[in-house]
Motif scaffolding. Sequence first.
Motif, PDB file in Angstrom:
ATOM      1  N   ASP A 229       0.828  -1.210   0.000  1.00  0.00           N
ATOM      2  CA  ASP A 229       0.000   0.000   0.000  1.00  0.00           C
ATOM      3  C   ASP A 229       0.862   1.261   0.000  1.00  0.00           C
ATOM      4  O   ASP A 229       0.543   2.246  -0.683  1.00  0.00           O
ATOM      5  N   TYR A 230       1.944   1.226   0.744  1.00  0.00           N
ATOM      6  CA  TYR A 230       2.845   2.375   0.807  1.00  0.00           C
ATOM      7  C   TYR A 230       3.626   2.513  -0.498  1.00  0.00           C
ATOM      8  O   TYR A 230       3.751   3.609  -1.056  1.00  0.00           O
ATOM      9  N   ALA A 231       4.122   1.387  -1.024  1.00  0.00           N
ATOM     10  CA  ALA A 231       4.987   1.422  -2.209  1.00  0.00           C
ATOM     11  C   ALA A 231       4.234   1.786  -3.472  1.00  0.00           C
ATOM     12  O   ALA A 231       4.831   2.282  -4.434  1.00  0.00           O
ATOM     13  N   THR A 232       2.931   1.562  -3.513  1.00  0.00           N
ATOM     14  CA  THR A 232       2.151   1.857  -4.721  1.00  0.00           C
ATOM     15  C   THR A 232       1.404   3.183  -4.640  1.00  0.00           C
ATOM     16  O   THR A 232       0.598   3.486  -5.524  1.00  0.00           O
ATOM     17  N   ILE A 329      19.310  -6.598 -10.308  1.00  0.00           N
ATOM     18  CA  ILE A 329      19.080  -5.610  -9.258  1.00  0.00           C
ATOM     19  C   ILE A 329      18.952  -6.343  -7.930  1.00  0.00           C
ATOM     20  O   ILE A 329      18.062  -7.178  -7.759  1.00  0.00           O
ATOM     21  N   GLN A 330      19.847  -6.047  -7.017  1.00  0.00           N
ATOM     22  CA  GLN A 330      19.800  -6.635  -5.683  1.00  0.00           C
ATOM     23  C   GLN A 330      19.215  -5.599  -4.726  1.00  0.00           C
ATOM     24  O   GLN A 330      19.719  -4.462  -4.636  1.00  0.00           O
ATOM     25  N   ASN A 331      18.146  -5.957  -4.036  1.00  0.00           N
ATOM     26  CA  ASN A 331      17.485  -5.056  -3.099  1.00  0.00           C
ATOM     27  C   ASN A 331      17.947  -5.407  -1.685  1.00  0.00           C
ATOM     28  O   ASN A 331      17.507  -6.393  -1.103  1.00  0.00           O
ATOM     29  N   PHE A 332      18.836  -4.571  -1.140  1.00  0.00           N
ATOM     30  CA  PHE A 332      19.381  -4.846   0.191  1.00  0.00           C
ATOM     31  C   PHE A 332      18.334  -4.712   1.300  1.00  0.00           C
ATOM     32  O   PHE A 332      18.513  -5.249   2.387  1.00  0.00           O
ATOM     33  N   ASP A 333      17.249  -3.990   1.029  1.00  0.00           N
ATOM     34  CA  ASP A 333      16.215  -3.771   2.042  1.00  0.00           C
ATOM     35  C   ASP A 333      15.141  -4.853   2.037  1.00  0.00           C
ATOM     36  O   ASP A 333      14.205  -4.798   2.843  1.00  0.00           O
ATOM     37  N   ASN A 334      15.252  -5.806   1.121  1.00  0.00           N
ATOM     38  CA  ASN A 334      14.230  -6.859   1.048  1.00  0.00           C
ATOM     39  C   ASN A 334      14.889  -8.202   0.713  1.00  0.00           C
ATOM     40  O   ASN A 334      14.561  -8.843  -0.287  1.00  0.00           O
ATOM     41  N   ALA A 356      11.076  -3.457  -8.479  1.00  0.00           N
ATOM     42  CA  ALA A 356      12.207  -4.062  -7.778  1.00  0.00           C
ATOM     43  C   ALA A 356      12.140  -3.860  -6.270  1.00  0.00           C
ATOM     44  O   ALA A 356      12.754  -4.635  -5.511  1.00  0.00           O
ATOM     45  N   TYR A 357      11.392  -2.861  -5.802  1.00  0.00           N
ATOM     46  CA  TYR A 357      11.243  -2.643  -4.362  1.00  0.00           C
ATOM     47  C   TYR A 357      10.595  -3.852  -3.694  1.00  0.00           C
ATOM     48  O   TYR A 357      10.877  -4.151  -2.529  1.00  0.00           O
ATOM     49  N   GLY A 358       9.739  -4.561  -4.436  1.00  0.00           N
ATOM     50  CA  GLY A 358       9.014  -5.686  -3.865  1.00  0.00           C
ATOM     51  C   GLY A 358       9.687  -7.026  -4.086  1.00  0.00           C
ATOM     52  O   GLY A 358       9.057  -8.073  -3.884  1.00  0.00           O
ATOM     53  N   ALA A 359      10.940  -7.032  -4.514  1.00  0.00           N
ATOM     54  CA  ALA A 359      11.664  -8.279  -4.770  1.00  0.00           C
ATOM     55  C   ALA A 359      13.020  -8.230  -4.088  1.00  0.00           C
ATOM     56  O   ALA A 359      13.557  -7.153  -3.803  1.00  0.00           O
ATOM     57  N   SER A 360      13.593  -9.399  -3.843  1.00  0.00           N
ATOM     58  CA  SER A 360      14.960  -9.437  -3.325  1.00  0.00           C
ATOM     59  C   SER A 360      15.949  -9.287  -4.469  1.00  0.00           C
ATOM     60  O   SER A 360      16.986  -8.626  -4.332  1.00  0.00           O
TER      61      SER A 360
END
Length: 414
Positions: A229-232, A329-334, A356-360
């Motif tokens: 909800d926040y990311a979209t 793309i590596q997402n360090f936060d997920n 990419a925010y929603g993936a590792s």
Amino acid sequence: MKLNKKFITSITFFLALFGLAAINISENYDEFDESLTGYFSSNPVGRTSLTDYVAQVNDFMNENVPFRYEFFDAYGYIQKLMFKKEFNNFTVVEAENGQLFYTYFTTGPNSTSKIASRMSRLAEAAEKTGAQTLYLMTPDKFEPGVTTFEVGMPYNYANETADQFLSQMDAYGVNTIDFRQLMAEEDMHSTDAFYNTDHHWKIETAFWAFTELAKILESDYQYDFKNIDYATNLENYNKLVYEDAYLGSMGRSVGQLYTSPEDISIIYPKFETNYFVYQQSGDVEETKEGPFEESMLSKEILLGNDGKYAATSDKYFTYLNGNPGIEQIQNFDNPDGPKVLFIKDSLIVPVAAFFAYGASQTTLVDRRYFEGNIEDIVAEGDYDYIFVTYSPLNLTEEFFPFYDNTEGVNDDAG
């Protein structure tokens, strides 16, 4: 008297022609001299043929003709004064509303049976690795019932080709998401969703597509999207508008005096992000690390001064540097999020950047510039989700080279 006029006109023309050639040689002499010296002093083993070398020099001189873009703009302006609606043998045409389109002459949809069966085999191979496969149908700029051309302009049947392909996907049991249908449900039209001078959808439209994709995956395909909800929510993103800064690929084909540069927006998160991005095309590798605006955006493209006509200034490719052969793309936060693969063309690039925010880990492969084997990527990548996504105009065998020689399978089935 008539003879004298013709003679004077001919002499004037040839003087202008040779004068321009002299200026061209003078302006590019140092590069030409260096190239010529280097060619004939180099080791003849492996040296390109003289014919190829001459062709390369000719291309260089043509690209660097003095006042090249001024002449190009003047030509486009003359076409506008003549009310001409097509360029380059109908490759680019202008619709009644002023938007530009890529098109070609044809009599019906492309055959898609081969690429549909290849997609089916990809989905079967992915399932063996534990991955879900979806085809994401991005929209064509031509919108039936909305876009209108003058009589005699060609129509490419791109949407009919897409409808046929999606029907075959359904028959094969391959899941699909049709952004054309989603746009229709929200009363979105291509006149507002696409750039006038380009075949790409606007960055705002790409962000909308990202939100729709994330929500559908979570509701229908068990995708665990972090803070969805926040990311979209667009309110959680910065939006910079660059006015009259964008001339798309079709605009560069006709000139900015025929059409006009338009605004382009860059959208990026207000919230903290941390990515590592690896990109490779051929022997060229590049890495970036940091927040979205540092790792996902190519500021050298966004703020470059190569001029509106340079392909390197195409600001749509600010996101992820356009179309490298492969990028990860590596997402360090997920770190515990899903791993996803996009086999794609350029339309989906900004969507993937937001997603990419929603993936590792997010991997993107563009088969036009990727020298490896996509089948190996699918088999060895340990992905949770694989998205294949080409716009309707790209539903051709060139974009689906994978799983084309499977023994005992009829490529014309389906």
